[in-house]
Design an enzyme around this catalytic site. Structure first.
Site, PDB file in Angstrom:
ATOM      1  N   CYS A 234       2.053  20.264 -17.885  1.00 37.98           N
ATOM      2  CA  CYS A 234       2.745  19.270 -18.714  1.00 37.98           C
ATOM      3  C   CYS A 234       3.466  19.969 -19.867  1.00 37.98           C
ATOM      4  O   CYS A 234       2.866  20.772 -20.599  1.00 37.98           O
ATOM      5  CB  CYS A 234       1.741  18.260 -19.248  1.00 37.98           C
TER       6      CYS A 234
ATOM      7  N   CYS B 125       0.697  13.125 -16.317  1.00 37.26           N
ATOM      8  CA  CYS B 125      -0.149  14.145 -16.908  1.00 37.26           C
ATOM      9  C   CYS B 125      -1.556  13.587 -17.040  1.00 37.26           C
ATOM     10  O   CYS B 125      -1.757  12.533 -17.665  1.00 37.26           O
ATOM     11  CB  CYS B 125       0.364  14.578 -18.283  1.00 37.26           C
TER      12      CYS B 125
ATOM     13  N   ASN C  88       2.196  -6.159  13.385  1.00 39.12           N
ATOM     14  CA  ASN C  88       1.837  -4.744  13.441  1.00 39.12           C
ATOM     15  C   ASN C  88       1.756  -4.284  14.885  1.00 39.12           C
ATOM     16  O   ASN C  88       1.250  -5.009  15.743  1.00 39.12           O
ATOM     17  CB  ASN C  88       0.478  -4.519  12.770  1.00 39.12           C
TER      18      ASN C  88
ATOM     19  N   HIS D 292      -1.141   1.408  -4.690  1.00 43.11           N
ATOM     20  CA  HIS D 292      -1.512   2.826  -4.751  1.00 43.11           C
ATOM     21  C   HIS D 292      -0.572   3.657  -5.615  1.00 43.11           C
ATOM     22  O   HIS D 292      -0.574   4.881  -5.527  1.00 43.11           O
ATOM     23  CB  HIS D 292      -1.571   3.399  -3.329  1.00 43.11           C
TER      24      HIS D 292
ATOM     25  N   VAL E 100       3.782   3.965  -1.316  1.00 38.44           N
ATOM     26  CA  VAL E 100       4.074   4.559  -2.620  1.00 38.44           C
ATOM     27  C   VAL E 100       5.539   4.945  -2.755  1.00 38.44           C
ATOM     28  O   VAL E 100       5.933   5.615  -3.708  1.00 38.44           O
ATOM     29  CB  VAL E 100       3.178   5.796  -2.871  1.00 38.44           C
ATOM     30  N   ASP E 101       6.366   4.503  -1.801  1.00 39.71           N
ATOM     31  CA  ASP E 101       7.753   4.982  -1.729  1.00 39.71           C
ATOM     32  C   ASP E 101       8.753   4.193  -2.563  1.00 39.71           C
ATOM     33  O   ASP E 101       9.911   4.592  -2.698  1.00 39.71           O
ATOM     34  CB  ASP E 101       8.228   5.015  -0.271  1.00 39.71           C
TER      35      ASP E 101
ATOM     36  N   GLN F 270       0.835  -1.205   0.000  1.00 34.29           N
ATOM     37  CA  GLN F 270       0.000   0.000   0.000  1.00 34.29           C
ATOM     38  C   GLN F 270       0.873   1.259   0.000  1.00 34.29           C
ATOM     39  O   GLN F 270       0.355   2.366  -0.126  1.00 34.29           O
ATOM     40  CB  GLN F 270      -0.898   0.005   1.232  1.00 34.29           C
TER      41      GLN F 270
ATOM     42  N   GLY G 167       3.050  -4.388   8.918  1.00 32.71           N
ATOM     43  CA  GLY G 167       3.098  -2.956   9.127  1.00 32.71           C
ATOM     44  C   GLY G 167       1.911  -2.197   8.588  1.00 32.71           C
ATOM     45  O   GLY G 167       2.070  -1.084   8.076  1.00 32.71           O
TER      46      GLY G 167
END
Length: 280
Positions: free
Chosen positions: A184, A133, A250, A125, A109-110, A107, A224
Site C-alpha cells: 500500500c 489495503c 442453469n 462477494h 465479482v466482475d 455471486q 446461471g
C-alpha cells in the site's frame, strides 16, 4: 418437489412464473458471465473444472501465495477488464427497469450487472476491479495496480497464459519468488483484491440487506449458478423454508434441485433475453 418442463414449454413456464411473482429476488452466478468470455469454475455436474481457488488463509499467511496470485493476476486481468455485459446481464437490467426485480444479488465479482445498467444490486462477494489495503482499509482501482505490476515486472507482463476465472490465468511452471508485489502506497500494508476469498466471511451488512430484500420478494429466480457455494445457497434455503417459490435457469445440476419449483436447463442469456422480451 422440483418441476422441469420439456424444452418446448420451458419459456412459457418461466414467463408464467415471473408473471405470477412480479417482485423477484434474483440470484446470479458465473453462468451469466461465461458468454462475456469469463471462464467459470464448475462443470454441468457442479464439480470443479480446475484446482480450487486460493483461500483467504493462504493469501494472508503466505508470501509465496501472494506472489503467485498477483503474477497470475497480472496476466489474467486484461480478460476481466475487457469483458462486456452479455445477454443475461442486459436482460436482467431490462427486467429491473420494468419493475420486475426487487433485488439482484450476484455471486460474481466482475461488475457486469452494474455495467449493464442494473442498480438495485448487491455484490455478495465484492468486486475484483477494486483493491483493498488490509491495514488502512484504503481502496484503489485494480487498473491502477495493473500499471504498477507491469512496471515492476516487465518480463512477466510479456508472458501469455490461458484465462481462468475471476481475472486469474493458468500460469504454471514458473518460479514466482522474484515477482515484485507492491505494498500500500499510504501505509505499506498488504494489498488484496476487494473480494471474498474461500475461507473468508461475507460482510454482515451485505447478508443482512440481502435477507431483507428476500423477505420482501414474491419469489426467487436463480440465474446461471450451481449454488454449490453456501454463501449463495443459503438464500434459496431460506426462501424454501419461508414457502417462497424458487425457479432456476442453469445448465446442469444445482445444489438446490430438490427445492426448486421450476428448473429451466437452457443457456442463461438466451432464456433471460426471451423472458425479458415476454415481460416487456
Amino acid at each position: 418437489m422440483s418441476a422441469n418442463p420439456p424444452a418446448r414449454t420451458a419459456p412459457a413456464a418461466l414467463a408464467d412464473f415471473a408473471t405470477r411473482h412480479p417482485r423477484l429476488f434474483v440470484l446470479t452466478g458465473a453462468g451469466c458471465s461465461t458468454e462475456s468470455g469469463i471462464p467459470d469454475y464448475r462443470d454441468a455436474k457442479g464439480e470443479w473444472k480446475r484446482p480450487s481457488p486460493v483461500t483467504y488463509q493462504a493469501f494472508m499467511g503466505e508470501d509465496s501465495t501472494r506472489r503467485r496470485y498477483w503474477a497470475r493476476s497480472l496476466i489474467g486481468w486484461p480478460t476481466m477488464a475487457g469483458a462486456r455485459p452479455g445477454a443475461a446481464h442486459r436482460a436482467l437490467a431490462q427486467m429491473e427497469q420494468a419493475g420486475r426485480v426487487g433485488l439482484l444479488l450476484t455471486q460474481n465479482v466482475d461488475g457486469l450487472h452494474d455495467a449493464a445498467g442494473s442498480r438495485d444490486t448487491i455484490d455478495l462477494h465484492g468486486r475484483i476491479d477494486t483493491v483493498r489495503c488490509m491495514a488502512c482499509e484504503r481502496r484503489m482501482p485494480r487498473a491502477a495496480l495493473q500499471l504498477e505490476l507491469r512496471e515492476r515486472n516487465p518480463h512477466w507482463a510479456a508472458l501469455e497464459a490461458r484465462a481462468a476465472p475471476d481475472g486469474d490465468a493458468d500460469l504454471e511452471g514458473h518460479d514466482f519468488s522474484a515477482f515484485d508485489v507492491p505494498a500500500c502506497a499510504h501505509c505499506g500494508g498488504l494489498l488484496k483484491p476487494d473480494v471474498v476469498f474461500f475461507g473468508e466471511s461475507v460482510p454482515k451488512e451485505r447478508v443482512t440487506a440481502a435477507f431483507a430484500a428476500l423477505e420482501a420478494a414474491d419469489a426467487v429466480l436463480v440465474a446461471g449458478s450451481s449454488l454449490m457455494v453456501y454463501s449463495g445457497f443459503r438464500f434459496v434455503q431460506a426462501a424454501a423454508a419461508a414457502g417462497k417459490p424458487v425457479a432456476a435457469v442453469n445448465l446442469g445440476r444445482t445444489r438446490a434441485d430438490e427445492l426448486l419449483t421450476l428448473k429451466v436447463e437452457r443457456p442463461v442469456g438466451e432464456a433471460l433475453e426471451e423472458l425479458a422480451s415476454q415481460l416487456a
